[in-house]
Design a protein around this motif. Structure first.
Motif, PDB file in Angstrom:
ATOM      1  N   VAL A  27       0.842  -1.198   0.000  1.00 58.72           N
ATOM      2  CA  VAL A  27       0.000   0.000   0.000  1.00 58.72           C
ATOM      3  C   VAL A  27       0.878   1.250   0.000  1.00 58.72           C
ATOM      4  CG1 VAL A  27      -1.761   1.290   1.262  1.00 58.72           C
ATOM      5  CG2 VAL A  27      -1.852  -1.197   1.186  1.00 58.72           C
ATOM      6  N   LEU A  28       1.949   1.210   0.822  1.00 56.94           N
ATOM      7  CA  LEU A  28       2.870   2.347   0.855  1.00 56.94           C
ATOM      8  C   LEU A  28       3.452   2.600  -0.525  1.00 56.94           C
ATOM      9  CD1 LEU A  28       5.145   2.337   4.023  1.00 56.94           C
ATOM     10  CD2 LEU A  28       3.663   4.147   3.195  1.00 56.94           C
ATOM     11  N   ASP A  29       3.818   1.515  -1.186  1.00 60.51           N
ATOM     12  CA  ASP A  29       4.381   1.639  -2.532  1.00 60.51           C
ATOM     13  C   ASP A  29       3.392   2.314  -3.468  1.00 60.51           C
ATOM     14  OD1 ASP A  29       6.783   0.633  -1.946  1.00 60.51           O
ATOM     15  OD2 ASP A  29       6.398  -1.391  -2.692  1.00 60.51           O
ATOM     16  N   GLU A  30       2.122   1.929  -3.335  1.00 62.31           N
ATOM     17  CA  GLU A  30       1.113   2.523  -4.218  1.00 62.31           C
ATOM     18  C   GLU A  30       0.989   4.016  -3.966  1.00 62.31           C
ATOM     19  OE1 GLU A  30      -2.565   0.358  -4.070  1.00 62.31           O
ATOM     20  OE2 GLU A  30      -1.511  -1.508  -4.459  1.00 62.31           O
ATOM     21  N   ILE A  31       1.068   4.394  -2.678  1.00 64.54           N
ATOM     22  CA  ILE A  31       0.988   5.828  -2.358  1.00 64.54           C
ATOM     23  C   ILE A  31       2.177   6.550  -2.974  1.00 64.54           C
ATOM     24  CG2 ILE A  31       1.115   7.499  -0.459  1.00 64.54           C
ATOM     25  CD1 ILE A  31      -0.382   5.356   1.219  1.00 64.54           C
ATOM     26  N   ARG A  32       3.342   5.905  -2.881  1.00 63.64           N
ATOM     27  CA  ARG A  32       4.558   6.536  -3.413  1.00 63.64           C
ATOM     28  C   ARG A  32       4.486   6.732  -4.924  1.00 63.64           C
ATOM     29  NH1 ARG A  32       7.336   2.491   0.229  1.00 63.64           N
ATOM     30  NH2 ARG A  32       7.637   3.696   2.102  1.00 63.64           N
ATOM     31  N   GLN A  33       3.789   5.824  -5.577  1.00 61.33           N
ATOM     32  CA  GLN A  33       3.699   5.918  -7.030  1.00 61.33           C
ATOM     33  C   GLN A  33       2.862   7.125  -7.468  1.00 61.33           C
ATOM     34  OE1 GLN A  33       5.474   4.135  -9.144  1.00 61.33           O
ATOM     35  NE2 GLN A  33       6.376   3.197  -7.338  1.00 61.33           N
TER      36      GLN A  33
ATOM     37  N   GLU B 213       1.838  10.272  -8.627  1.00 58.89           N
ATOM     38  CA  GLU B 213       2.717  11.221  -9.291  1.00 58.89           C
ATOM     39  C   GLU B 213       2.441  12.641  -8.822  1.00 58.89           C
ATOM     40  OE1 GLU B 213       2.314  11.680 -13.575  1.00 58.89           O
ATOM     41  OE2 GLU B 213       4.133  10.492 -13.685  1.00 58.89           O
ATOM     42  N   ARG B 214       3.500  13.390  -8.551  1.00 52.57           N
ATOM     43  CA  ARG B 214       3.338  14.790  -8.177  1.00 52.57           C
ATOM     44  C   ARG B 214       3.427  15.633  -9.433  1.00 52.57           C
ATOM     45  NH1 ARG B 214       3.833  16.750  -2.892  1.00 52.57           N
ATOM     46  NH2 ARG B 214       3.327  18.650  -4.015  1.00 52.57           N
TER      47      ARG B 214
ATOM     48  N   LEU C 168      -6.094   0.857   3.268  1.00 47.50           N
ATOM     49  CA  LEU C 168      -5.213   2.016   3.048  1.00 47.50           C
ATOM     50  C   LEU C 168      -4.956   2.809   4.322  1.00 47.50           C
ATOM     51  CD1 LEU C 168      -6.595   3.552  -0.256  1.00 47.50           C
ATOM     52  CD2 LEU C 168      -4.239   2.902   0.137  1.00 47.50           C
TER      53      LEU C 168
ATOM     54  N   ALA D 229      -1.428   2.672   6.407  1.00 52.12           N
ATOM     55  CA  ALA D 229      -0.302   3.199   5.633  1.00 52.12           C
ATOM     56  C   ALA D 229      -0.469   4.685   5.371  1.00 52.12           C
ATOM     57  CB  ALA D 229      -0.196   2.445   4.321  1.00 52.12           C
TER      58      ALA D 229
ATOM     59  N   PHE E 274       2.098   7.473   6.490  1.00 49.68           N
ATOM     60  CA  PHE E 274       2.650   8.364   5.470  1.00 49.68           C
ATOM     61  C   PHE E 274       2.423   9.828   5.863  1.00 49.68           C
ATOM     62  CE2 PHE E 274       2.559  10.330   1.189  1.00 49.68           C
ATOM     63  CZ  PHE E 274       3.781   9.870   0.743  1.00 49.68           C
TER      64      PHE E 274
ATOM     65  N   VAL F 236       9.703  10.048  -2.432  1.00 47.37           N
ATOM     66  CA  VAL F 236      10.233   8.778  -1.949  1.00 47.37           C
ATOM     67  C   VAL F 236      11.064   8.174  -3.079  1.00 47.37           C
ATOM     68  CG1 VAL F 236       9.569   6.528  -1.015  1.00 47.37           C
ATOM     69  CG2 VAL F 236       8.125   8.512  -0.619  1.00 47.37           C
TER      70      VAL F 236
ATOM     71  N   GLU G 177      10.011   7.559  -6.816  1.00 53.93           N
ATOM     72  CA  GLU G 177       8.902   8.436  -7.194  1.00 53.93           C
ATOM     73  C   GLU G 177       9.349   9.491  -8.203  1.00 53.93           C
ATOM     74  OE1 GLU G 177       5.225  10.736  -4.955  1.00 53.93           O
ATOM     75  OE2 GLU G 177       7.105  10.482  -3.913  1.00 53.93           O
ATOM     76  N   GLU G 178       8.410   9.908  -9.024  1.00 50.25           N
ATOM     77  CA  GLU G 178       8.680  10.946 -10.019  1.00 50.25           C
ATOM     78  C   GLU G 178       7.760  12.136  -9.795  1.00 50.25           C
ATOM     79  OE1 GLU G 178      10.232   8.689 -14.057  1.00 50.25           O
ATOM     80  OE2 GLU G 178       8.294   9.690 -14.067  1.00 50.25           O
ATOM     81  N   ALA G 179       8.197  13.296 -10.223  1.00 49.04           N
ATOM     82  CA  ALA G 179       7.332  14.479 -10.220  1.00 49.04           C
ATOM     83  C   ALA G 179       7.492  15.170 -11.565  1.00 49.04           C
ATOM     84  CB  ALA G 179       7.729  15.421  -9.091  1.00 49.04           C
ATOM     85  N   GLU G 180       6.442  15.830 -11.999  1.00 56.57           N
ATOM     86  CA  GLU G 180       6.489  16.564 -13.261  1.00 56.57           C
ATOM     87  C   GLU G 180       6.215  18.031 -12.990  1.00 56.57           C
ATOM     88  OE1 GLU G 180       3.553  14.964 -15.869  1.00 56.57           O
ATOM     89  OE2 GLU G 180       4.545  13.024 -16.032  1.00 56.57           O
TER      90      GLU G 180
END
Lengths: 307, 145
Positions: A49-55, A57-58, B6, B9, B13, B51, B54-57
């Motif tokens: 779940v943490l991984d999904e949150i990290r994915q 995109e900002r 969820l 986590a 977070f 993290v 992770e990517e940002a645009e």
């Protein structure tokens, strides 16, 4: 199923109780990140779940700041005209979050414009007006006494004026972002951008419309209005944004009448300065009629903001 | 995905994010801002906790006849931040991967363009630990030629 819900709810409750410990314990001997694995033995499912949150995109949508807008006007060799600024006396009229946010952007743009044209007599007044808007929004440290003093002591130094304006604007925007007031931050940027566009469109002499640098700068804003529309769209759940977003959408429809085409970008590095040059050619097509329609629409929006 | 799964986590977070977001501003001002050197900071603030993996645009219009410096920096505990710059048709314009000074990029445009900047915190998938998070700051400076 029910057991799972109970298990996750219980884990959530424990974490909720631990929130102040995790976020507030700055003086504890062990760093929070070192304690994390001991405090919470995350099982595989939780890690997933943490991984999904990290994915997640900002996405940042960056508008020209009021300082950049003013710089573009200056660069186009436009003149200074005090009469088109929002009078500082209007500051007392702004009592809602919406009007204070929009006019924080507007006054910061006016301040930048005055600063870049050495209008020393009014710089402090506009700084005070911007400060009043920021304080009204609860941003107490945006414009510090130190910043005002630095401005007063260096009133003839353009570089320091720009530094102070950039710093105070960053203080406001970072405060709003950190406090998850992104809708208000979007309104501040909208106010600043519209004010820059308003000043630029008002300064165009229609008898010198062809090959006018200021007109080119205004056309370039077609590249930014889409970013602004998306920024406002993301915050449309706030009532104050809804109305402004509608105004920007209507303005975008006018910008859409301007044709702007570009060749692909090729790059070349200047070995001496290590600066990359992005080469491309842009063709823009705007008629005086479309420009006048644009100028009137911008004035209507801006005047609704400063009411 | 069931929503109740969820919750733990998400709280975890959030807990780490609250404090970190506030510290991000300090990092951006103290460490990233000086990288702009003699360019004038535009005043915009773009920083976030990212993290590993992770990517940002970021989307921004850059104007002709201005010199720009882009500065992107992550906190020390993060592996070196990678960034790539694309034009509006998603053609790659620049990558910092082999750059001598990977945190800054100086550029100028012959014509105004909207560019997209993709920032990535690389992740070592072989490492047997939870990914690290930290502040990544993006700043722009400009000067008139």
């Amino acid at each position: 199923m029910t057991r799972s819900i109970i298990r996750y709810t219980a884990l959530s409750a424990v974490l909720l109780l631990l929130l102040p410990v995790v976020t507030g314990c700055r003086s504890c001997g062990t760093k929070p990140e070192e304690r994390e694995p001991d405090m919470f033995e995350l099982r595989e499912a939780d890690k997933r779940v943490l991984d999904e949150i990290r994915q997640a995109e900002r996405i940042f949508r960056s508008m020209p700041s009021p300082l950049e807008s003013a710089m573009l006007i200056r660069q186009a060799e436009a003149r200074f005209d005090r009469s088109i600024l929002n009078p500082v006396e209007n500051a007392s009229n702004y009592t809602t979050t919406r009007s204070m946010a929009l006019n924080l952007g507007i006054y910061t743009c006016n301040l930048s414009y005055a600063g870049l044209y050495d209008q020393t007599r009014i710089i402090i007044d506009y700084m005070e007006a911007a400060k009043r808007m920021a304080e009204g929004l609860g941003i107490m440290d945006a414009v510090s006494e130190e910043a005002v003093q630095r401005l007063e002591e260096n009133i003839n130094n353009k570089e320091i004026i720009m530094d102070v304006v950039a710093e105070t604007f960053m203080n406001s925007s970072s405060y709003l972002e950190d406090n998850e007031q992104t809708a208000i931050a979007a309104l501040v940027l909208t106010g600043g951008w519209i004010e820059g566009l308003y000043i630029a469109t008002q300064l165009v002499d229609m008898s010198e419309f062809e090959d006018n640098m200021l007109v080119s700068t205004i056309i370039d804003q077609k590249l930014s209005i889409g970013i602004l529309a998306e920024l406002l769209d993301e915050n449309r759940d706030m009532a104050a944004i809804e109305e402004v977003a509608g105004q920007i959408d209507a303005l975008k429809a006018i910008f859409d009448k301007i044709t702007l085409t570009s060749t692909p970008i090729s790059t070349e590095v200047d070995r001496e300065s290590n600066v990359t040059i992005l080469r491309s050619e842009v063709q823009a097509d705007i008629t005086p009629e479309i420009f006048i329609e644009l100028r009137e629409a911008v004035a209507d929006i801006r005047n609704s903001f400063i009411k | 995905m069931k929503i109740y799964r969820l919750l733990p986590a998400l709280l975890l977070f959030t807990a780490f994010s609250i404090n970190a977001e506030a510290q991000c501003k300090g990092f951006a001002k103290r460490v990233c801002l000086p990288l702009l050197g003699n360019y004038t900071h535009d005043g915009n603030y773009h920083a976030a906790i990212l993290v590993e993996g992770e990517e940002a645009e970021l989307y921004k219009t850059f104007y002709a006849n201005m010199d720009y410096r882009l500065a992107i920096l992550g906190e020390e505990r993060l592996p070196g931040v990678r960034f790539r710059v694309y034009d509006s048709s998603r053609n790659l314009i620049y990558s910092n991967e082999d750059a001598e000074e990977p945190s800054v990029w100086d550029f100028r445009l012959e014509a105004s363009q909207q560019l997209m900047i993709v920032v990535e915190v690389p992740r070592d998938s072989s490492a047997d630990r939870l990914p690290t998070s930290g502040c990544v700051s993006i700043m722009f400076g400009f000067r008139v030629r």
